[in-house]
Design an enzyme around this catalytic site. Sequence first.
Site, PDB file in Angstrom:
ATOM      1  N   TYR A   1       1.800  -4.171  -6.206  1.00 17.15           N
ATOM      2  CA  TYR A   1       0.970  -3.876  -7.310  1.00 17.15           C
ATOM      3  C   TYR A   1       0.924  -2.379  -7.795  1.00 17.15           C
ATOM      4  CZ  TYR A   1      -0.880  -8.332  -6.531  1.00 17.15           C
ATOM      5  OH  TYR A   1      -0.992  -9.644  -6.380  1.00 17.15           O
TER       6      TYR A   1
ATOM      7  N   HIS B   1       4.538  -7.760 -12.526  1.00 15.00           N
ATOM      8  CA  HIS B   1       3.751  -7.593 -13.622  1.00 15.00           C
ATOM      9  C   HIS B   1       4.398  -6.405 -14.782  1.00 15.00           C
ATOM     10  CE1 HIS B   1      -0.118  -8.682 -11.318  1.00 15.00           C
ATOM     11  NE2 HIS B   1       0.618  -9.558 -11.524  1.00 15.00           N
TER      12      HIS B   1
ATOM     13  N   ASP C   1       0.817 -17.324 -15.665  1.00 12.12           N
ATOM     14  CA  ASP C   1      -0.378 -17.426 -14.782  1.00 12.12           C
ATOM     15  C   ASP C   1      -1.325 -18.219 -15.646  1.00 12.12           C
ATOM     16  OD1 ASP C   1      -3.027 -16.624 -13.553  1.00 12.12           O
ATOM     17  OD2 ASP C   1      -1.597 -15.658 -12.276  1.00 12.12           O
TER      18      ASP C   1
ATOM     19  N   HIS D   1      -9.154 -14.575 -10.035  1.00 14.66           N
ATOM     20  CA  HIS D   1      -8.588 -16.076  -9.724  1.00 14.66           C
ATOM     21  C   HIS D   1      -9.788 -16.835  -9.180  1.00 14.66           C
ATOM     22  CE1 HIS D   1      -4.307 -14.551  -9.514  1.00 14.66           C
ATOM     23  NE2 HIS D   1      -4.988 -14.153 -10.745  1.00 14.66           N
TER      24      HIS D   1
ATOM     25  N   ARG E   1       1.009  -1.189   0.005  1.00 13.76           N
ATOM     26  CA  ARG E   1      -0.053  -0.090   0.030  1.00 13.76           C
ATOM     27  C   ARG E   1       0.837   1.358   0.089  1.00 13.76           C
ATOM     28  NH1 ARG E   1      -2.497  -3.725   3.353  1.00 13.76           N
ATOM     29  NH2 ARG E   1      -4.503  -4.251   2.750  1.00 13.76           N
TER      30      ARG E   1
ATOM     31  N   HIS F   1       7.000 -11.630  -5.162  1.00 10.96           N
ATOM     32  CA  HIS F   1       6.179 -10.857  -6.087  1.00 10.96           C
ATOM     33  C   HIS F   1       6.318  -9.433  -5.810  1.00 10.96           C
ATOM     34  CE1 HIS F   1       2.599  -9.791  -8.597  1.00 10.96           C
ATOM     35  NE2 HIS F   1       2.537 -10.969  -8.667  1.00 10.96           N
TER      36      HIS F   1
ATOM     37  N   HIS G   1       2.153 -19.808 -12.141  1.00 11.13           N
ATOM     38  CA  HIS G   1       1.084 -19.423 -11.009  1.00 11.13           C
ATOM     39  C   HIS G   1      -0.184 -20.131 -11.492  1.00 11.13           C
ATOM     40  CE1 HIS G   1       2.837 -15.121  -9.932  1.00 11.13           C
ATOM     41  NE2 HIS G   1       3.337 -16.211  -9.428  1.00 11.13           N
TER      42      HIS G   1
ATOM     43  N   HIS H   1      -4.556 -15.817 -16.116  1.00  6.41           N
ATOM     44  CA  HIS H   1      -4.212 -14.897 -16.990  1.00  6.41           C
ATOM     45  C   HIS H   1      -4.377 -15.451 -18.538  1.00  6.41           C
ATOM     46  CE1 HIS H   1      -2.313 -12.461 -13.542  1.00  6.41           C
ATOM     47  NE2 HIS H   1      -3.435 -12.505 -13.483  1.00  6.41           N
TER      48      HIS H   1
ATOM     49  N   ASP I   1      -9.046 -10.467 -14.766  1.00  6.87           N
ATOM     50  CA  ASP I   1      -8.082 -11.105 -13.763  1.00  6.87           C
ATOM     51  C   ASP I   1      -8.946 -11.626 -12.614  1.00  6.87           C
ATOM     52  OD1 ASP I   1      -6.036 -11.900 -12.335  1.00  6.87           O
ATOM     53  OD2 ASP I   1      -5.143  -9.983 -12.331  1.00  6.87           O
TER      54      ASP I   1
ATOM     55  N   GLU J   1       5.506 -11.708 -15.693  1.00  5.01           N
ATOM     56  CA  GLU J   1       4.243 -12.411 -15.617  1.00  5.01           C
ATOM     57  C   GLU J   1       3.400 -12.107 -16.757  1.00  5.01           C
ATOM     58  OE1 GLU J   1       0.361 -13.148 -12.390  1.00  5.01           O
ATOM     59  OE2 GLU J   1       2.535 -12.233 -11.768  1.00  5.01           O
TER      60      GLU J   1
ATOM     61  N   GLU K   1      -2.244 -18.878  -6.156  1.00  9.87           N
ATOM     62  CA  GLU K   1      -2.625 -17.646  -5.736  1.00  9.87           C
ATOM     63  C   GLU K   1      -4.060 -17.572  -5.688  1.00  9.87           C
ATOM     64  OE1 GLU K   1       0.630 -14.782  -7.604  1.00  9.87           O
ATOM     65  OE2 GLU K   1      -0.841 -15.356  -8.901  1.00  9.87           O
TER      66      GLU K   1
END
Length: 396
Positions: free
Chosen positions: A176, A213, A283, A335, A141, A173, A320, A286, A333, A249, A365
């Site tokens: 984001y 990413h 992934d 999951h 964050r 990883h 992934h 994805h 996206d 990825e 994930e």
Amino acid sequence: MEGQQEQKPDASARRRTRSKNRTTRSDPVNKPSPVRKQRRKTPKTTPNDKTAQLSTRLKRKNSTAKRQTPPKRKKGVREKEDDKKDNKDISQRAPNYPQPWGSSQKYVGAHLSIQGGIWKAVLEAKRIGARAFGLFLRSQRSWSCKPLDKEGAEKFQRACQEYGFESHFILPHSPYLMNLGSPKSDVFLKSRVMLVEELVRCQQLGLTMYNIHPGSCVGGISVTECVKRIADGINYAHSEVPGITVVLENMSCQGSTIGGRFEELRDIIGHVTDKSRIGVCLDTCHAFAAGHNLAEKYGLKHMLDDFSRIVGLDYLKAVHLNDSKGEVGCRLDRHENIGRGHIGLEGFRQIMNEPRFDGIPMILETPYSPDYEDYSEEIDLLYSLCADRGRMGRNL
């Protein structure tokens, strides 16, 4: 005069007499003054006296603080106790059944939390029967974060060594927030700095790969220009931090993200100077969302054939493992737990028996489900799909 009545004072005389009497009783002059407290005369203080007074107050304050603070433990005692507790928890909670992978060459694990200390991810991986794992190295964050704790990094490496997790089966990883393809110069520069910081953390933890990413052009620049910016960011990080492989990825083609098409991954790799330190993580969710129908019998074969032809299997570093809430080609996206999405168990049976996935980390994930206490059940389910495993899968 005899026989005359005694004259009484008139009314006005009586009033004067009463007034005189009242004045006499309430006259402050005649009333005794109250005894007042004498103020203590404070002697004049010299600078040396003031210093002594201040010193006394500080000593009094410190003595109070010491009474309120519990006695300190000796350095290292608490940490040793925590290590013993962690090891005890693992031995008590470790599965009693044999390791689920049998003779399989698949290294299945999960993305795990670092809450309570980064080494906790290693302990949890051991507990759930994982052979590989992923993790974040910092908060998701914020652009800024505290430096990695040296003692925590040492505990992480000791735990990996003790429980047999080699660095090429651990895939951290990226946050984001990172977007190396951003047309905004401030976001691009912050992303580049973040990548360098993350690769330094990998070095401190003894890791060799780092998953990102690729980025997004957010509609501000062309795909070609965005691809070059992503490669520039990777080249800069490589020049600053040696020894770490950046793993791209594949994406779901959602919005303006880059990497949903294998050609985009190929072009990024083409602009990277040190090609020995660049790779790809596939992934499954994805890829399915981008149009590769992994639910079909030959869907996985067709996808890997395309990847081999366009990118090259030498760049395949990890997988992934995620089912998909959306249908094939949905570009979403989203999951889903293994076997509960549109890829399905038969799709993952193909994945778990694909020899081109041997010897690389395969990281779950999937989202939280009240039906699963942790990732151990999905790991066991995936291994049950292996032909060389010989066990029936769990009922979904």
